[in-house]
Design a protein around this motif. Structure first.
Motif, PDB file in Angstrom:
ATOM      1  N   THR A 237      -6.738  10.319 -15.842  1.00 62.38           N
ATOM      2  CA  THR A 237      -7.805  11.280 -16.090  1.00 62.38           C
ATOM      3  C   THR A 237      -8.901  11.052 -15.049  1.00 62.38           C
ATOM      4  O   THR A 237      -8.664  10.381 -14.039  1.00 62.38           O
ATOM      5  N   LYS A 238     -10.087  11.604 -15.275  1.00 61.11           N
ATOM      6  CA  LYS A 238     -11.202  11.408 -14.342  1.00 61.11           C
ATOM      7  C   LYS A 238     -12.405  10.844 -15.081  1.00 61.11           C
ATOM      8  O   LYS A 238     -12.631  11.151 -16.248  1.00 61.11           O
ATOM      9  N   ASN A 239     -13.167   9.987 -14.390  1.00 63.61           N
ATOM     10  CA  ASN A 239     -14.388   9.450 -14.988  1.00 63.61           C
ATOM     11  C   ASN A 239     -15.549  10.412 -14.765  1.00 63.61           C
ATOM     12  O   ASN A 239     -15.361  11.526 -14.242  1.00 63.61           O
ATOM     13  N   GLU A 240     -16.728   9.991 -15.164  1.00 63.33           N
ATOM     14  CA  GLU A 240     -17.894  10.879 -15.061  1.00 63.33           C
ATOM     15  C   GLU A 240     -18.221  11.260 -13.627  1.00 63.33           C
ATOM     16  O   GLU A 240     -18.837  12.297 -13.379  1.00 63.33           O
ATOM     17  N   ALA A 241     -17.821  10.431 -12.671  1.00 64.28           N
ATOM     18  CA  ALA A 241     -18.071  10.723 -11.257  1.00 64.28           C
ATOM     19  C   ALA A 241     -16.986  11.602 -10.650  1.00 64.28           C
ATOM     20  O   ALA A 241     -17.038  11.937  -9.467  1.00 64.28           O
ATOM     21  N   GLY A 242     -16.004  11.972 -11.480  1.00 65.17           N
ATOM     22  CA  GLY A 242     -14.925  12.820 -11.000  1.00 65.17           C
ATOM     23  C   GLY A 242     -13.825  12.072 -10.290  1.00 65.17           C
ATOM     24  O   GLY A 242     -12.941  12.687  -9.677  1.00 65.17           O
ATOM     25  N   GLU A 243     -13.845  10.736 -10.383  1.00 68.43           N
ATOM     26  CA  GLU A 243     -12.830   9.919  -9.721  1.00 68.43           C
ATOM     27  C   GLU A 243     -11.628   9.726 -10.650  1.00 68.43           C
ATOM     28  O   GLU A 243     -11.802   9.520 -11.855  1.00 68.43           O
ATOM     29  N   PRO A 244     -10.421   9.768 -10.109  1.00 72.92           N
ATOM     30  CA  PRO A 244      -9.231   9.562 -10.957  1.00 72.92           C
ATOM     31  C   PRO A 244      -9.152   8.115 -11.453  1.00 72.92           C
ATOM     32  O   PRO A 244      -9.366   7.174 -10.682  1.00 72.92           O
ATOM     33  N   VAL A 245      -8.849   7.979 -12.727  1.00 74.62           N
ATOM     34  CA  VAL A 245      -8.746   6.652 -13.342  1.00 74.62           C
ATOM     35  C   VAL A 245      -7.563   6.605 -14.297  1.00 74.62           C
ATOM     36  O   VAL A 245      -7.070   7.642 -14.743  1.00 74.62           O
ATOM     37  N   LEU A 246      -7.122   5.376 -14.603  1.00 73.46           N
ATOM     38  CA  LEU A 246      -6.211   5.140 -15.706  1.00 73.46           C
ATOM     39  C   LEU A 246      -7.078   4.747 -16.897  1.00 73.46           C
ATOM     40  O   LEU A 246      -7.883   3.826 -16.795  1.00 73.46           O
TER      41      LEU A 246
END
Length: 266
Positions: A237-246
């Motif tokens: 998904t994406k974090n609050e900064a719009g970066e892809p994360v697990l």
């Protein structure tokens, strides 16, 4: 706990072998061979895939603590003990006649069996029957359950266990699947990974970090026995900064619940 059915998931199991030292709780970890196709070069817990022979009908009657286990949990525990024996020489088993745990002298006598297991020449049931042994599955405490995210080409359905290492068993890497080994304090492993001295993949790191909450092996095992196992299947998904994360469930009880995708190592 039953595992979600999927032909794409490879059942696997791993053991966090624990001991208490003068400096506190330590866990045994091995460095995976660089030619291994999963977590190559990484610091991991001993473990591996379930062998079809771990499920053979001749095995269940030779395992202590198997009475109430479903087939999935049973195979996981057998695989965890077998893999720990193959990979680092620690065997959680009892003499069938005396009920005593296998000691260092017996381990030496069994070394040729370890080699045969490693080469796939025999199954664990054959070794137990011929050597008069019983696996001590009752000494394993379920600790975690992880499923590889569906973005990965190879996916594992892995059970993590805690177990106290027998005092006179000398845990050593096998020189094949693992090329180095260490008894290490959990938070030292995390720190060395952060400093770039070691490679530790996300599931291993958060599990060893969680283990670092405990001062001794008894407390770690007691806490795990009382805890609810939450299956973790990381989602992209994406974090609050719009970066892809697990991202993993907060309910799983880890210190963090997401990992930047750029840091994910396989």
């Amino acid at each position: 706990m039953s595992s979600p059915a999927s032909d794409k998931l490879i059942p696997a199991a791993t053991i966090l072998l624990l001991r208490d030292s003068a400096e506190g709780l330590e866990v045994f970890m091995v460095v995976r061979h660089h030619q291994i196709d999963f977590a190559s070069g990484a610091l991991v817990f001993p473990g591996g895939k379930v062998d079809p022979r771990d499920r053979h009908e001749n095995v269940r009657g030779l395992v202590d603590g198997a009475e109430d286990l479903d087939d999935w949990e049973f195979a996981m525990r057998v695989a965890a003990i077998r893999e720990a024996y193959e990979e680092c020489g620690v065997l959680l088993a009892r003499d069938e006649k005396t009920g005593a745990l296998v000691n260092a002298a017996r381990l030496t006598e069994l070394e040729h069996r370890r080699d045969a297991l490693n080469k796939g020449e025999i199954g664990i049931g054959d070794m137990l029957a011929e050597e008069g042994l019983r696996l001590a599955a009752d000494l394993l405490t379920p600790y975690a359950h992880w499923i590889t995210p569906n973005m990965m080409p190879k996916r594992f359905d892995t059970r993590f266990y805690l177990a106290l290492a027998p005092e006179d068993h000398l845990a050593v890497h096998d020189g094949s699947e693992s090329v180095d080994s260490v008894w290490i304090k959990p938070l030292d492993a995390v720190r060395e990974a952060e400093e770039g001295k070691r490679t530790i993949i996300f599931p291993t790191r958060v599990n060893v970090q969680k283990l670092g909450r405990h001062e001794n092996a008894a407390h770690a095992i007691e806490t795990a026995r009382a805890a609810r196992i939450v299956t973790v299947e990381p989602q992209v998904t994406k974090n609050e900064a719009g970066e892809p994360v697990l991202r993993i469930p907060i309910e799983a009880g880890y210190d963090v619940n997401e990992e930047p995708l750029s840091r994910v190592k396989v």
